[in-house]
Design a protein around this motif. Structure first.
Motif, PDB file in Angstrom:
ATOM      1  N   SER B 161       0.832  -1.217   0.000  1.00  0.00           N
ATOM      2  CA  SER B 161       0.000   0.000   0.000  1.00  0.00           C
ATOM      3  C   SER B 161       0.858   1.256   0.000  1.00  0.00           C
ATOM      4  O   SER B 161       0.543   2.236  -0.681  1.00  0.00           O
ATOM      5  CB  SER B 161      -0.932   0.008   1.210  1.00  0.00           C
ATOM      6  OG  SER B 161      -1.916  -0.981   1.027  1.00  0.00           O
ATOM      7  N   ALA B 165       0.694   3.999  -2.891  1.00  0.00           N
ATOM      8  CA  ALA B 165       0.325   5.388  -2.568  1.00  0.00           C
ATOM      9  C   ALA B 165       1.259   6.395  -3.232  1.00  0.00           C
ATOM     10  O   ALA B 165       0.899   7.559  -3.412  1.00  0.00           O
ATOM     11  CB  ALA B 165       0.316   5.586  -1.050  1.00  0.00           C
ATOM     12  N   VAL B 173      -5.769   5.145  -1.105  1.00  0.00           N
ATOM     13  CA  VAL B 173      -5.228   3.939  -0.469  1.00  0.00           C
ATOM     14  C   VAL B 173      -5.555   4.012   1.016  1.00  0.00           C
ATOM     15  O   VAL B 173      -5.259   5.018   1.670  1.00  0.00           O
ATOM     16  CB  VAL B 173      -3.693   3.829  -0.627  1.00  0.00           C
ATOM     17  CG1 VAL B 173      -3.193   2.520  -0.012  1.00  0.00           C
ATOM     18  CG2 VAL B 173      -3.283   3.931  -2.090  1.00  0.00           C
ATOM     19  N   LEU B 207      -7.521   1.576  -3.727  1.00  0.00           N
ATOM     20  CA  LEU B 207      -7.119   0.302  -3.134  1.00  0.00           C
ATOM     21  C   LEU B 207      -7.363   0.309  -1.632  1.00  0.00           C
ATOM     22  O   LEU B 207      -6.997   1.267  -0.941  1.00  0.00           O
ATOM     23  CB  LEU B 207      -5.636   0.051  -3.426  1.00  0.00           C
ATOM     24  CG  LEU B 207      -5.002  -1.246  -2.915  1.00  0.00           C
ATOM     25  CD1 LEU B 207      -3.982  -1.761  -3.922  1.00  0.00           C
ATOM     26  CD2 LEU B 207      -4.324  -1.064  -1.554  1.00  0.00           C
ATOM     27  N   GLU B 209      -6.475  -2.014   1.555  1.00  0.00           N
ATOM     28  CA  GLU B 209      -5.781  -3.185   2.103  1.00  0.00           C
ATOM     29  C   GLU B 209      -6.449  -3.565   3.411  1.00  0.00           C
ATOM     30  O   GLU B 209      -6.577  -2.732   4.309  1.00  0.00           O
ATOM     31  CB  GLU B 209      -4.296  -2.875   2.336  1.00  0.00           C
ATOM     32  CG  GLU B 209      -3.572  -4.036   3.012  1.00  0.00           C
ATOM     33  CD  GLU B 209      -2.067  -3.815   3.168  1.00  0.00           C
ATOM     34  OE1 GLU B 209      -1.520  -2.895   2.518  1.00  0.00           O
ATOM     35  OE2 GLU B 209      -1.443  -4.557   3.949  1.00  0.00           O
TER      36      GLU B 209
END
Ligand code: SF4
Lengths: 354, 244, 187
Positions: B161, B165, B173, B207, B209
């Motif tokens: 991540s 980023a 992110v 995204l 995580e």
């Protein structure tokens, strides 16, 4: 374009793909097919369609997989080392039964090999290429015009049978220029893509998959694929015969090698030698029946290919011991000359007479 | 009367194959709820990974595809570019996204593809039997790090991540954790935001995580697994919004 | 190669930057416009970078089977290396167009081969366009062979050069004609 235009094979096939309704092209640069990618980068956006230079061949074939799953006509192109990388995706396309068109402008191998023209990916192309029990339809054009004519066929076959169609060219065919005609011909009647992922609106969820874990399910799926392949073998063989009348020797060659052989055969005929040519156009399905029939009639077979001998195995399977099958192979980027083929034909004519 | 635990329509009514205490079931539910709340079920396509969640489509009731290991971002690219009006999400584990698919996620982000990526990080390969993942923590014992991961031998845990980023094409992110009710709520908020961005047509990749428990291969009971996320995993993978 | 009738196989060779590729394309384009069958095959990739470039053009009245020229009827040799490489392959009775601006030796070839020695680069330089040497060569070659006219080649120029180079069309046409003139008059 109803006028003859001079184009190289790579650009011509790209334009033909656009005319055939290719919605998306994904590719990664590799010689000797870079003209395809460059041409598409210009023309696809002009047509409001999708072009992406991917980060790798793995990604390119995966992008094709994604676009194809939504029902779009998608293609990629590469040359030998890059097509090796694509085998993962091609196997998944086979498993998931998705249509795709892949162009391989072959160069010498193994490894990085060379950028010289070659036909040494025949095994990879005609045996499936990746893991699992599957086939791809393989077209082996031998002129730039044929490249143009077979691109729409490739897309139609892909859609009709929901599988990958490989167009197997080589460095010469990709690079050489010939006058060509783009003619709009009616395409095939195709089944609706009701399996496509378009969002589950007013219907149940569609799933595109190649994993079958339940007992017996994968075997069943494989049998279904094989039944489809049987149909293709029955219905889709293309093959050209040249000067077989009164022949005793039959040369079998495809693609660019077949053009060189054709010149040699035509000269041998002028000199009274009994020789003809069988040119497989579909390499899978292979014209096994045609060659098997020829084996009943003709005394000797010679395969000429730009490899150490790959198609010769299919010729031998078709001839099935009914006649000797010889090989003249030029591996590693070697290109046979008319003279060298003519010399072999001469020798063989003498031995046939004896 | 208000039902507290109503099943969201995009989540199928069937038991999952996941182990007790596994995070996948929860993450699936959150994804399904977000899809329904945003009313995008009829134009959403989901991409299943290779890993424990390969049968994603058995649980989430949207059009789905199963793809080669790690290639989801490339497949998603092919889908989204040819169907800009569709909502495409990939659901990937740490082996899929951070190991074999590192190139694909990096370049999808780099190109700024309009995608929603749900990245489940449980610091281990589940489906193949508990081997080391790129995100396995130092000292963590796995089937292929029997003496525990060491930086000298296997390198440091990969912070995907943080890397993502950095890319201009990545617009959002966030790292969250399924480590209790609050963590689940935060995770859902993040997932929803990642979908919203795509729905709004925001230009770039989003995204999320999700640190997620794998009690089976962490070889600990579910309660301890949640605890381990809090005490150990978050040290290497700090929670919070990294971008956007 | 065709079974009968006219068939001209040419190799044009030199080093990269001499316009070998566009010379070949011009010949091919001219042949196509004249209703002939034609194939054009360039050397590609590493060879282009390595300094040598060549292309093969086949012009015929019937469909052309083989595009790969091993024994040319004609060779246009723009530098010494090309002459050494391809000279010995010229068919008996063939034609060699030899750039004496860069080749200072007499070729040792079959006596039946006609040699046109022409200072291609010098002629182009005289026109104030050194880069048009390739056009001088094509003009000279066409004058000798006569299967296509230099005028037809001049008309095909716009299709061979990208639009951004179209300001060079007049000087290239001039160079074509200069080559023709030299081949006809020996000066
Ligand atoms: S192995 Fe781990 S990740 Fe896989 S289902 Fe079991 S708990 Fe979940």
């Amino acid at each position: 374009m109803s006028q003859r235009v001079l184009m190289c094979g790579n650009e011509a096939l790209a334009e033909a793909a656009i005319l055939a309704g290719c919605d998306a092209y994904f590719g990664y640069p590799i010689t000797p097919q870079n003209e395809i990618t460059a041409y598409m980068s210009r023309r696809m956006p002009e047509e409001g369609r999708v072009f992406i230079q991917s980060e790798s061949e793995l990604a390119a074939i995966s992008m094709v997989f994604g676009a194809a799953a939504t029902g779009k006509r998608a293609m990629t192109s590469s040359s030998s080392p890059g097509v090796s990388l694509m085998q993962e995706g091609i196997s998944y396309l086979a498993g998931a039964e998705l249509p795709a068109v892949v162009v391989n402008v072959m160069r010498g191998g193994p490894g990085l090999g060379s950028i010289a023209p070659s036909q040494s990916d025949y095994f990879q192309a005609t045996r499936g290429g990746g893991h699992g029990d599957y086939r791809t339809i393989v077209l082996g054009p031998s002129t730039v015009q044929e490249l143009v004519d077979y691109m729409p066929l490739a897309f139609d076959l892909a859609d009709q049978y929901q599988m990958t169609v490989l167009v197997l060219a080589d460095g010469i065919l990709g690079q050489m220029m010939e006058p060509i005609l783009f003619e709009k011909r009616p395409g095939r009647e195709l089944p609706p893509k009701d399996w496509a992922l378009t969002g589950a609106k007013g219907r149940e969820q569609n799933i595109v998959r190649s994993l079958w874990l339940a007992e017996g399910k994968l075997e069943e799926q494989n049998r279904k694929l094989q039944a489809k392949y049987d149909q293709i073998q029955k219905n889709e063989v293309l093959c050209e015969e040249y000067r077989l009348e009164g022949a005793e020797i039959v040369v079998v060659a495809y693609g660019i090698a077949a053009r060189i052989v054709r010149s040699a055969v035509s000269r041998a005929r002028q000199e009274g030698m009994p020789v003809g040519l069988i040119r497989p156009i579909t390499l899978w399905p292979f014209p096994t029946e045609q060659i098997s029939r020829a084996a009943e009639q003709f005394r000797l077979f010679l395969t000429v290919e730009m490899s150490s001998g790959q198609m010769v195995e299919d010729v031998r399977l078709a001839v099935a011991g009914k006649a000797p099958v010889l090989l003249h192979g030029r591996p590693g980027g070697g290109v046979p000359t008319v003279d060298e083929i003519l010399d072999i034909i001469k020798e063989l004519s003498v031995s046939v007479k004896r | 009367m208000k039902t507290v635990f109503a099943r969201t329509p995009s989540l199928k009514d069937c038991p999952t194959h996941y182990c007790p205490g596994c995070g996948h079931g929860i993450a699936h539910r959150l994804v399904a709820e977000c899809i329904d709340e945003l009313d995008i079920r009829e134009r959403t396509i989901g991409i299943a990974p290779v890993g424990c969640a390969v049968l994603l489509y058995d649980y989430i009731d949207v059009d789905c595809i199963e793809v080669a290991h790690g290639r989801a971002p490339a497949v998603a690219t092919g889908m989204k570019r040819t169907n800009p009006e569709k909502i495409i999400f990939s659901y990937q584990g740490d082996g899929d996204l951070a190991s074999i698919g590192a190139a694909e996620i990096l370049h999808a982000g780099h190109r700024g593809e309009q995608l929603t990526v749900i990245f489940i990080n449980n610091a281990i390969f589940g489906m193949t039997g508990g081997q080391m993942a790129p995100t396995t923590t130092l000292g963590q014992v796995t089937a292929t790090t029997p003496r525990g991961r060491t930086a000298a031998e296997q390198g440091y845990p990969l912070q995907v991540s943080e890397i993502m980023a950095l890319l201009p094409g990545v617009i959002y992110v966030e790292r969250t954790a399924l480590d209790g009710a609050a963590g689940v709520r935060k995770t859902k908020k993040a997932i929803k935001h990642a979908f919203e961005l795509q729905v709004e047509g925001a230009e770039g990749l989003a995204l999320v995580e999700v640190l997620s428990p794998c009690p089976t291969y962490w070889r600990m009971p579910p309660a301890k697994a949640t605890e381990w996320i809090k005490t150990e995993m978050t040290k290497v993978f700090p929670l919070g919004r990294l971008k956007g | 190669m065709t079974t009968n009738g006219f068939c001209e196989e040419v190799i044009i060779a030199g080093f990269g930057g001499q316009g070998i590729i566009s010379a070949g394309k011009l010949l091919a384009q001219t042949a196509m416009k004249a209703g002939r069958q034609v194939t054009y095959m360039p050397s590609y990739g590493a060879e282009v970078r390595g300094g040598t470039a060549n292309c093969m053009v086949v012009v015929a009245n019937e469909p052309i089977a083989n595009p790969v020229v091993t024994r040319p009827n004609s060779l246009i040799a723009m530098n010494k290396a090309s002459l050494n490489k391809f000279g010995p392959r010229i068919k008996p009775g063939g034609l060699l167009v030899m750039n004496t601006s860069l080749i200072d030796t007499e070729p040792d070839l079959d006596k039946t081969i006609e040699v046109l020695a022409i200072p291609i680069d010098d002629l182009a330089a005289e026109l104030g366009s050194p880069r048009s040497a390739n056009m001088v060569a094509i003009g000279a070659y066409l004058q000798k062979k006569g299967h296509l006219t230099p005028d037809a080649a001049a008309q095909a120029l716009p299709e061979v050069f990208a639009k951004r180079h179209h300001q060079t069309l007049p000087v290239n046409a001039k160079a074509l004609h200069r080559g023709t003139e030299f081949a006809a008059n020996g000066s």
